[in-house]
Each structure stands twice: as structure tokens, then as C-alpha cells.
Design an enzyme around this catalytic site. Structure first.
Site, PDB file in Angstrom:
ATOM      1  N   LYS A   1     -18.706  -9.290  -0.550  1.00 55.80           N
ATOM      2  CA  LYS A   1     -18.964  -7.858  -0.286  1.00 55.80           C
ATOM      3  C   LYS A   1     -17.974  -7.346   0.753  1.00 55.80           C
ATOM      4  O   LYS A   1     -17.692  -8.039   1.751  1.00 55.80           O
ATOM      5  CB  LYS A   1     -20.407  -7.707   0.217  1.00 55.80           C
ATOM      6  CG  LYS A   1     -20.846  -6.266   0.427  1.00 55.80           C
ATOM      7  CD  LYS A   1     -22.306  -6.216   0.872  1.00 55.80           C
ATOM      8  CE  LYS A   1     -22.817  -4.804   1.042  1.00 55.80           C
ATOM      9  NZ  LYS A   1     -24.223  -4.759   1.505  1.00 55.80           N
TER      10      LYS A   1
ATOM     11  N   SER B   1     -27.433  -2.016  -1.195  1.00 58.76           N
ATOM     12  CA  SER B   1     -26.047  -1.620  -1.122  1.00 58.76           C
ATOM     13  C   SER B   1     -25.063  -2.645  -1.705  1.00 58.76           C
ATOM     14  O   SER B   1     -23.918  -2.292  -1.971  1.00 58.76           O
ATOM     15  CB  SER B   1     -25.671  -1.361   0.344  1.00 58.76           C
ATOM     16  OG  SER B   1     -25.791  -2.537   1.111  1.00 58.76           O
TER      17      SER B   1
ATOM     18  N   SER C   1     -30.764  -4.906   0.650  1.00 53.62           N
ATOM     19  CA  SER C   1     -29.485  -4.751  -0.052  1.00 53.62           C
ATOM     20  C   SER C   1     -28.987  -5.962  -0.820  1.00 53.62           C
ATOM     21  O   SER C   1     -27.995  -5.850  -1.539  1.00 53.62           O
ATOM     22  CB  SER C   1     -28.400  -4.338   0.929  1.00 53.62           C
ATOM     23  OG  SER C   1     -28.463  -2.963   1.120  1.00 53.62           O
TER      24      SER C   1
END
Ligand code: GLN
Length: 482
Positions: free
Chosen positions: A80, A155, A179
Site C-alpha cells: 500500500k 482504504s 481499512s
């Protein structure tokens, strides 16, 4: 090589040993897929080909020399883009850091590479990890691999879609209020939020420091166990990284869960839970019962205050953490700045998207004198009550099982105009975050429309072994087909 979609850490190891492919070939294939399919999916913000091929070549050289290879040797891994990768862009999906190149590696990154993993790219996400749909990325959204007109969750939407969509067998994400777990459930992947402090946050760009975690995504529970075992443990660079010893999560995995008491909190199965999701989760609970677990109804009475508490605490911490992006120390400086004051104001206004701006303003407000006691301190008191609810529950149960999200993946654009609706996505995940305990999402079948549903398994601090065993047993018993 169209196997990439099916590969697991074990099958890669076997394939490398049997010389069915080399680590370089595998890395090239992962890079090719990332390159070819990104236009449609939006999974990656950048690829890291040089780094990937260098790592793959090291693994191939070790194999050629007959040396011992690491536990993640040759495994393509996506990271990420809020996690630092030295010499590579780390943008946090924000205009503020569009050209920022990380000066050091996160501890988790260093550990996966030391274990032989091959980092192939940086995944898309909501800006500074604030969001539940990946639509807050400053660059482009991610599409759900199971339904391209729908969001992947957020997210960590790119990291979830990378695994579920066949870009890489494993990935790293971050979870502050859900997330990792929520996008895992939306995309049909396994995703883990470890206990707070289980994994070092060094090199994770801070959103809300008392809630932030790095954690794994994978297709199987065993692969998440392996990845968690690799990144967990004390770290002199993060004083909140716990010194508790790290069990051999993958090696000690067992599908033997007979006799475990499973708490079913009544607050998580009521109003707001879509029936198609509820039905799958109930069937999941029955499957656990058939494996010898004992479901018992429990109550976590302060659940209804969780969203309010979370969105006060996380915004307060975000407003403080994001103060550093001022166009001077970090982030792009505005070109249209006459005075010093304008320079700060314009740089920040140009850097942040609407959701990040909203949170900075809200967080600044709740910390300001006169409002601190009414909002921030109250939210902290509620947080303590939520933690106490869990502590009391874990006196009688070994784990708690709930839905991950009240609804499956929604359509792109469906909730963007209503932040409160978006915040409701997190209703079942933020409680565990506020309590600092461990949680995972494990695939639990699909709605009649074919949208993945996740089952959330929560366990007490540092009880990841129990959580992983339950997830593994569930998966082995075909829970994802249910
Ligand atoms: N969706 C939640 C939020 O917007 C959680 C985000 C996260 O866990 N990083 O804050």
C-alpha cells in the site's frame, strides 16, 4: 504462465524448487499483469520493476547455489502506498506527496524483503488512508475485481484488489478503523488487522497513530499467517511495537477448533445489516458450530457510540499528524504564494482533497480549547468503555464473530456525496480498532448478486493464533463457498 491468479506461497516454493519457473519469470509475469491491467482496475499507483527483478535474481541465485531460501522467497508482493519503500515513490494517494520518494524502508518492508518477497508495486488507496471506498484517491479509483462497477472498499482497496484480482498472491495494507478488513470482505480476500503493537508502524505514514496498524492480505489464511509471522515482533524503531514473542503462526496452524466459545454480539446483527450479508454470516456461524465451536450470545453495549468516538479521535490525531505537510518540510509548495501566510495556506489547500480537508478541520476543532472536554475527552472515555466491553466479553469467550460490513461492495459514486453514509461502512470494524484487539476478515461466500461477503473474527490482544486457527478451520470447511 496464467497461474499467477492461483498461486500461494507454498505453491511458489514448490514451483521454484521443481524449476517450473524462476523467481525472475514470476516477477516478470506479476509486472506484466500489473502493467497490462492497471488501466482498467486502478490497482497500482506505481510499479517497482528494478527492485522486483533485483529481489527475484537474489532468490534465483540462492536457489542455484543450493542455499536455504527465505519463507517468502520469490513471492510477488504489493505494498500500500502509505508504507515507505526506499527509493520508490510513496504518495499516500495524495497530491501533497505526488513526487515524494521514500528515504527509508518501513520495518515491515525490510522484513518481507529479508524473507525473500519480491515487491512489485505500490497500491492505490484512499488519500492518507482516509476512506472506505478508495474513491478518495487523488489519482483514480480502484475497481472491485468481482464487479468492476463497484468499489473495492477502502482504504486499502488496491492491496485487496491486487490479491483478489490475481496481481500478487500477498500484499500489505494498513488498518486504522477497518481499512484491511473491509476491503478484504468486499473483494473476497483474507485480511488481518493484528493487535495494536504486534507489527511495527515504523515507516507507515501516520494517519491516527493510536489506531494505525500494518497487516497482511492473501488468498488463504495460511499465507496471511506466514506474512504476519514475518512482519510481527519488537522493533527498536517503534516504541509501541510490543516485545511479546511471535508464535510460528503458520507452522502451528490447526483446523482443530472444537470447544472454542464464540461470542455473537447482538448489537452487530440488528438494524442496518443487509439481509443478504446477515444470512451468509449466520450460515458461517452455523458452520463454526458444526466444527465443534460453541456460539453464545453476548452484548457489547457501547457499540452504538463507536462511530462518533472513532471519528473524533481519528480526526484529532490526523489534524496533528498532517500538520507536517506545510509546503516547507513536506509536500508540494504552492507556486502562487505572495506572503508566507499565503504560502502555507495555498500549499495546504492545493495538497489535500475534500475528505482529508474535512478531517483536518474537524480534528482541529475538537482539539481546540473549549471543545476539547466536550468532544475529544468524551470520545476517549467512550473508547475506554468500548475496550472494557471487549475485555469483559473475552472473560467468557475465546473469539467474537460478526459481519465485517453491513453491506457488500457498493457502486462507484453511490456514497460519495454523503460522508456519514460512508462512515457507516465501518460500524463493525472500528470497535475492534478502538479496543486495540486483533481482527480478520475471512471469505464467507457471496450474495445472490455474486458479491463477496466477509466474516469478521475478533480475538483478544495477542491472541492471533486462535483467530488464525478459526479462520483456517472455516476456510478448510468450505466457509467461502457457503
Ligand atoms: N474507513 C475508515 C476511515 O475512513 C477507516 C480507514 C482506515 O482504516 N484507514 O477512517
Amino acid at each position: 504462465m496464467d497461474e499467477l491468479k492461483q498461486l500461494t506461497v507454498d505453491s511458489i516454493r514448490a514451483g521454484l524448487r521443481a524449476k517450473r519457473f524462476s523467481a525472475r519469470e514470476l516477477a516478470q509475469e506479476a509486472l506484466r499483469v500489473g502493467e497490462a491491467e492497471n488501466g482498467g482496475s486502478g490497482v497500482y499507483l506505481s510499479l517497482t520493476p528494478e527492485r522486483a527483478l533485483a529481489a527475484a535474481d537474489r532468490v534465483d541465485a540462492e536457489l542455484a547455489a543450493g542455499e536455504e531460501i527465505g519463507p517468502l522467497a520469490g513471492v510477488p508482493l504489493a505494498v500500500k502506498d502509505v508504507i515507505m519503500t526506499r527509493g520508490e515513490k510513496t504518495t499516500c494517494a495524495s497530491r501533497a506527496l505526488e513526487h515524494f520518494v521514500a528515504p527509508y524502508d518501513a520495518t515491515a518492508v525490510e522484513r518481507v524483503e529479508r524473507a525473500g518477497a519480491v515487491i512489485v508495486g505500490k497500491t492505490n488507496c484512499d488519500e492518507f488512508a482516509m476512506g472506505s471506498s478508495n474513491e478518495n484517491s487523488a489519482f483514480f479509483p480502484v475497481r472491485n475485481p468481482a464487479a468492476p462497477d463497484r468499489v473495492p472498499g477502502g482504504s486499502s482497496g488496491g492491496s485487496a484488489a491486487a490479491v483478489a484480482g490475481g496481481y500478487a498472491p500477498i500484499s500489505l495494507g494498513s488498518d486504522t478503523g477497518g481499512s484491511i478488513r473491509q476491503p478484504a470482505s468486499f473483494c473476497g480476500a483474507v485480511g488481518i488487522m493484528p493487535t495494536y503493537g504486534r507489527v511495527s508502524r515504523y515507516g507507515l505514514v501516520a494517519f491516527a497513530s493510536s489506531l494505525d496498524h500494518i497487516g497482511p492480505f492473501s488468498r488463504t489464511v495460511k499465507d496471511s499467517a506466514l506474512l504476519l509471522g514475518t512482519i510481527a515482533g519488537p522493533d527498536p524503531l517503534d516504541s509501541t511495537a510490543a516485545s511479546a514473542p511471535v508464535p510460528d503462526y503458520a507452522g502451528e496452524l490447526t483446523a482443530q477448533v472444537r470447544g472454542l466459545k464464540i461470542g455473537i454480539p447482538k448489537e452487530y446483527y440488528g438494524e442496518g445489516l443487509e439481509s443478504a450479508v446477515g444470512a451468509k454470516v449466520q450460515a458461517g456461524v452455523e458452520l463454526l458450530r458444526s466444527l465443534g465451536c460453541e456460539p453464545v450470545e453476548i452484548s457489547l453495549p457501547h457499540t452504538r457510540y463507536a462511530i462518533a468516538s472513532y471519528y473524533l479521535i481519528c480526526t484529532a490525531e490526523a489534524s496533528s499528524n498532517l500538520a507536517r505537510y506545510d509546503g516547507v518540510r513536506y509536500s508540494r509548495r504552492s507556486e502562487s504564494s505572495g506572503t508566507l501566510r499565503d504560502m502555507y495556506r495555498n500549499s495546504r489547500a492545493e495538497a489535500f482533497g475534500p475528505e482529508v480537508t474535512r478531517r483536518i478541520i474537524l480534528g482541529t476543532y475538537v482539539l481546540s480549547s473549549g471543545y476539547y472536554d466536550a468532544y475529544y475527552r468524551k470520545a476517549q472515555e467512550v473508547r475506554a468503555l468500548i475496550a472494557r466491553d471487549f475485555a469483559e466479553a473475552f472473560e467468557t469467550v475465546d473469539a467474537i464473530v460478526t459481519p465485517v460490513s453491513p453491506f457488500p461492495a457498493f457502486k462507484l459514486g453511490e456514497k460519495t456525496s454523503d460522508p456519514l453514509q460512508m462512515y457507516l461502512s465501518d460500524i463493525y470494524t472500528i470497535t475492534g480498532s478502538l479496543a486495540g484487539i486483533a481482527g480478520m476478515s475471512v471469505p464467507c461466500g457471496e450474495t445472490p448478486e455474486g458479491l463477496p461477503v466477509g466474516l469478521q473474527i475478533l480475538t483478544n490482544h495477542f491472541q492471533e493464533k486462535t483467530m488464525l486457527n478459526l479462520g483456517h478451520a472455516f476456510e478448510q470447511a468450505g466457509g467461502f463457498e457457503g
